[in-house]
Design a protein around this motif. Sequence first.
Motif, PDB file in Angstrom:
ATOM      1  N   ARG A   1      39.870  48.983  31.811  1.00  0.00           N
ATOM      2  CA  ARG A   1      40.405  48.631  30.528  1.00  0.00           C
ATOM      3  C   ARG A   1      41.905  48.205  30.584  1.00  0.00           C
ATOM      4  NH1 ARG A   1      38.539  53.159  26.504  1.00  0.00           N
ATOM      5  NH2 ARG A   1      37.034  51.340  26.438  1.00  0.00           N
ATOM      6  N   GLU A   2      42.562  49.191  31.351  1.00  0.00           N
ATOM      7  CA  GLU A   2      44.005  48.873  31.378  1.00  0.00           C
ATOM      8  C   GLU A   2      44.360  47.453  32.069  1.00  0.00           C
ATOM      9  OE1 GLU A   2      46.001  53.198  31.931  1.00  0.00           O
ATOM     10  OE2 GLU A   2      44.874  52.527  33.497  1.00  0.00           O
ATOM     11  N   ILE A   3      43.781  47.083  33.119  1.00  0.00           N
ATOM     12  CA  ILE A   3      43.977  45.774  33.885  1.00  0.00           C
ATOM     13  C   ILE A   3      43.382  44.735  32.961  1.00  0.00           C
ATOM     14  CG2 ILE A   3      43.049  44.462  35.604  1.00  0.00           C
ATOM     15  CD1 ILE A   3      42.474  47.179  37.155  1.00  0.00           C
ATOM     16  N   ALA A   4      42.204  44.770  32.076  1.00  0.00           N
ATOM     17  CA  ALA A   4      41.993  43.723  31.144  1.00  0.00           C
ATOM     18  C   ALA A   4      42.813  43.436  30.066  1.00  0.00           C
ATOM     19  CB  ALA A   4      40.526  44.175  30.729  1.00  0.00           C
ATOM     20  N   LYS A   5      43.691  44.718  29.706  1.00  0.00           N
ATOM     21  CA  LYS A   5      44.560  44.449  28.521  1.00  0.00           C
ATOM     22  C   LYS A   5      45.644  43.637  29.047  1.00  0.00           C
ATOM     23  CE  LYS A   5      47.034  47.024  25.120  1.00  0.00           C
ATOM     24  NZ  LYS A   5      47.385  48.506  24.576  1.00  0.00           N
ATOM     25  N   GLU A   6      46.199  44.269  30.290  1.00  0.00           N
ATOM     26  CA  GLU A   6      47.336  43.647  30.925  1.00  0.00           C
ATOM     27  C   GLU A   6      47.049  42.174  31.313  1.00  0.00           C
ATOM     28  OE1 GLU A   6      48.510  43.765  35.334  1.00  0.00           O
ATOM     29  OE2 GLU A   6      49.497  45.584  34.334  1.00  0.00           O
ATOM     30  N   GLN A   7      46.057  41.509  31.516  1.00  0.00           N
ATOM     31  CA  GLN A   7      45.518  40.413  31.940  1.00  0.00           C
ATOM     32  C   GLN A   7      44.951  39.403  30.759  1.00  0.00           C
ATOM     33  OE1 GLN A   7      42.922  40.582  35.469  1.00  0.00           O
ATOM     34  NE2 GLN A   7      44.487  40.913  36.690  1.00  0.00           N
TER      35      GLN A   7
ATOM     36  N   ALA B   1      43.381  39.588  53.129  1.00  0.00           N
ATOM     37  CA  ALA B   1      44.013  37.986  53.293  1.00  0.00           C
ATOM     38  C   ALA B   1      42.754  37.159  52.829  1.00  0.00           C
ATOM     39  CB  ALA B   1      44.381  38.089  54.691  1.00  0.00           C
ATOM     40  N   THR B   2      41.494  37.371  52.743  1.00  0.00           N
ATOM     41  CA  THR B   2      40.433  36.476  52.506  1.00  0.00           C
ATOM     42  C   THR B   2      40.508  36.242  51.061  1.00  0.00           C
ATOM     43  OG1 THR B   2      38.687  38.046  52.744  1.00  0.00           O
ATOM     44  CG2 THR B   2      39.325  36.987  54.653  1.00  0.00           C
ATOM     45  N   LEU B   3      41.065  37.077  50.404  1.00  0.00           N
ATOM     46  CA  LEU B   3      40.937  37.218  48.693  1.00  0.00           C
ATOM     47  C   LEU B   3      42.063  36.210  48.193  1.00  0.00           C
ATOM     48  CD1 LEU B   3      40.427  40.876  48.223  1.00  0.00           C
ATOM     49  CD2 LEU B   3      38.772  39.302  48.382  1.00  0.00           C
ATOM     50  N   THR B   4      41.516  35.891  46.931  1.00  0.00           N
ATOM     51  CA  THR B   4      42.454  35.108  46.074  1.00  0.00           C
ATOM     52  C   THR B   4      43.468  35.979  45.665  1.00  0.00           C
ATOM     53  OG1 THR B   4      41.417  35.520  43.882  1.00  0.00           O
ATOM     54  CG2 THR B   4      40.438  33.594  45.119  1.00  0.00           C
ATOM     55  N   ALA B   5      44.520  35.306  45.060  1.00  0.00           N
ATOM     56  CA  ALA B   5      45.697  36.227  44.809  1.00  0.00           C
ATOM     57  C   ALA B   5      45.313  37.092  43.370  1.00  0.00           C
ATOM     58  CB  ALA B   5      46.922  35.088  44.104  1.00  0.00           C
ATOM     59  N   GLU B   6      44.369  36.664  42.542  1.00  0.00           N
ATOM     60  CA  GLU B   6      43.817  37.326  41.544  1.00  0.00           C
ATOM     61  C   GLU B   6      43.264  38.510  42.051  1.00  0.00           C
ATOM     62  OE1 GLU B   6      41.301  36.801  37.328  1.00  0.00           O
ATOM     63  OE2 GLU B   6      40.881  35.321  39.030  1.00  0.00           O
TER      64      GLU B   6
ATOM     65  N   VAL C   1      36.731  41.984  34.508  1.00  0.00           N
ATOM     66  CA  VAL C   1      37.510  42.785  35.444  1.00  0.00           C
ATOM     67  C   VAL C   1      36.590  43.538  36.340  1.00  0.00           C
ATOM     68  CG1 VAL C   1      39.015  44.845  35.768  1.00  0.00           C
ATOM     69  CG2 VAL C   1      39.584  43.079  34.104  1.00  0.00           C
ATOM     70  N   ASP C   2      35.396  43.982  35.728  1.00  0.00           N
ATOM     71  CA  ASP C   2      34.558  44.827  36.400  1.00  0.00           C
ATOM     72  C   ASP C   2      33.670  43.711  37.290  1.00  0.00           C
ATOM     73  OD1 ASP C   2      35.162  47.213  35.240  1.00  0.00           O
ATOM     74  OD2 ASP C   2      33.673  47.255  33.770  1.00  0.00           O
ATOM     75  N   THR C   3      33.420  42.887  36.710  1.00  0.00           N
ATOM     76  CA  THR C   3      32.466  41.662  37.691  1.00  0.00           C
ATOM     77  C   THR C   3      33.383  41.354  38.564  1.00  0.00           C
ATOM     78  OG1 THR C   3      31.234  41.124  35.567  1.00  0.00           O
ATOM     79  CG2 THR C   3      31.516  39.300  37.355  1.00  0.00           C
TER      80      THR C   3
ATOM     81  N   ARG D   1      43.410  40.039  44.997  1.00  0.00           N
ATOM     82  CA  ARG D   1      44.341  41.114  45.671  1.00  0.00           C
ATOM     83  C   ARG D   1      44.975  41.956  44.494  1.00  0.00           C
ATOM     84  NH1 ARG D   1      45.192  36.666  49.113  1.00  0.00           N
ATOM     85  NH2 ARG D   1      46.862  36.129  47.849  1.00  0.00           N
ATOM     86  N   THR D   2      45.323  40.967  43.408  1.00  0.00           N
ATOM     87  CA  THR D   2      46.157  41.868  42.487  1.00  0.00           C
ATOM     88  C   THR D   2      45.042  42.960  41.690  1.00  0.00           C
ATOM     89  OG1 THR D   2      47.369  39.956  42.023  1.00  0.00           O
ATOM     90  CG2 THR D   2      47.282  41.722  40.307  1.00  0.00           C
ATOM     91  N   LEU D   3      44.079  42.498  41.654  1.00  0.00           N
ATOM     92  CA  LEU D   3      42.887  43.317  41.047  1.00  0.00           C
ATOM     93  C   LEU D   3      42.697  44.905  42.187  1.00  0.00           C
ATOM     94  CD1 LEU D   3      40.937  44.487  38.955  1.00  0.00           C
ATOM     95  CD2 LEU D   3      39.270  43.007  40.113  1.00  0.00           C
ATOM     96  N   CYS D   4      42.639  44.387  43.303  1.00  0.00           N
ATOM     97  CA  CYS D   4      42.557  45.561  43.927  1.00  0.00           C
ATOM     98  C   CYS D   4      43.866  46.524  44.187  1.00  0.00           C
ATOM     99  CB  CYS D   4      42.442  44.967  45.515  1.00  0.00           C
ATOM    100  SG  CYS D   4      40.689  44.285  45.949  1.00  0.00           S
ATOM    101  N   MET D   5      44.951  45.854  44.207  1.00  0.00           N
ATOM    102  CA  MET D   5      46.189  46.690  44.154  1.00  0.00           C
ATOM    103  C   MET D   5      46.381  47.640  43.030  1.00  0.00           C
ATOM    104  SD  MET D   5      48.849  43.919  45.783  1.00  0.00           S
ATOM    105  CE  MET D   5      49.800  44.021  44.305  1.00  0.00           C
ATOM    106  N   ARG D   6      45.790  47.181  41.817  1.00  0.00           N
ATOM    107  CA  ARG D   6      45.845  47.770  40.579  1.00  0.00           C
ATOM    108  C   ARG D   6      44.821  48.991  40.684  1.00  0.00           C
ATOM    109  NH1 ARG D   6      48.129  43.301  38.827  1.00  0.00           N
ATOM    110  NH2 ARG D   6      50.066  43.299  37.509  1.00  0.00           N
ATOM    111  N   LYS D   7      43.413  48.598  41.184  1.00  0.00           N
ATOM    112  CA  LYS D   7      42.347  49.504  41.059  1.00  0.00           C
ATOM    113  C   LYS D   7      42.928  50.642  42.160  1.00  0.00           C
ATOM    114  CE  LYS D   7      38.780  48.686  38.625  1.00  0.00           C
ATOM    115  NZ  LYS D   7      38.221  49.393  37.861  1.00  0.00           N
ATOM    116  N   GLN D   8      43.647  50.237  43.228  1.00  0.00           N
ATOM    117  CA  GLN D   8      44.235  51.334  44.141  1.00  0.00           C
ATOM    118  C   GLN D   8      45.228  52.029  43.673  1.00  0.00           C
ATOM    119  OE1 GLN D   8      45.316  49.809  47.930  1.00  0.00           O
ATOM    120  NE2 GLN D   8      45.186  51.903  48.971  1.00  0.00           N
ATOM    121  N   SER D   9      46.025  51.688  42.571  1.00  0.00           N
ATOM    122  CA  SER D   9      46.899  52.417  41.876  1.00  0.00           C
ATOM    123  C   SER D   9      46.311  53.229  41.028  1.00  0.00           C
ATOM    124  CB  SER D   9      48.065  51.486  41.544  1.00  0.00           C
ATOM    125  OG  SER D   9      48.615  50.633  42.565  1.00  0.00           O
ATOM    126  N   GLY D  10      45.102  53.170  40.611  1.00  0.00           N
ATOM    127  CA  GLY D  10      44.475  54.046  39.790  1.00  0.00           C
ATOM    128  C   GLY D  10      44.533  53.475  38.229  1.00  0.00           C
ATOM    129  N   PHE D  11      44.774  52.102  38.056  1.00  0.00           N
ATOM    130  CA  PHE D  11      44.657  51.640  36.678  1.00  0.00           C
ATOM    131  C   PHE D  11      43.133  51.499  36.513  1.00  0.00           C
ATOM    132  CE2 PHE D  11      48.786  50.401  37.582  1.00  0.00           C
ATOM    133  CZ  PHE D  11      49.474  50.221  36.735  1.00  0.00           C
TER     134      PHE D  11
END
Length: 90
Positions: A42-48, A22-27, A55-57, A29-39
Motif C-alpha cells: 500500500r505504501e509503495i503503491a501510494k508513493e508510485q 542485475a537482471t531486473l529492471t530499475a522499477e 505492486v503485488d503483481t 529493483r526499486t520495488l525489491c529495495m522498498r520491500k526489503q526496507s519494510g514498506f
Amino acid sequence: MKSHDGTPEQIEADILREELLATLTAEERTLCMRKQSGFSSREIAKEQGTSVARVDTLFYRIKRKFRDALNKRTGASLSTTSQATRTRTA
C-alpha cells in the motif's frame, strides 16, 4: 565487485542475489529495495501513484524470476553432480 564476508554459502548466496538483481529492471529493483526496507504494498503503491494490485503483481513476478533462476542453477548443479556420480560408478 565488492568483497564478501561470511561462510562460503553466505558468500555464494550474496553473489547470486547480486546477479539476479542485475537482471531486473530499475522499477523491479526499486520495488525489491522498498520491500526489503519494510514498506507495505500500500505504501509503495501510494508513493508510485499506482494500485496495490499492480505492486503485488510485479512483486509476484519478481519472486517467480528469482525462483526460476534458482531452479535453473540448482538443476544444473544437480544434473552435473549426478552425471559425475554415474560416470564414476560405471
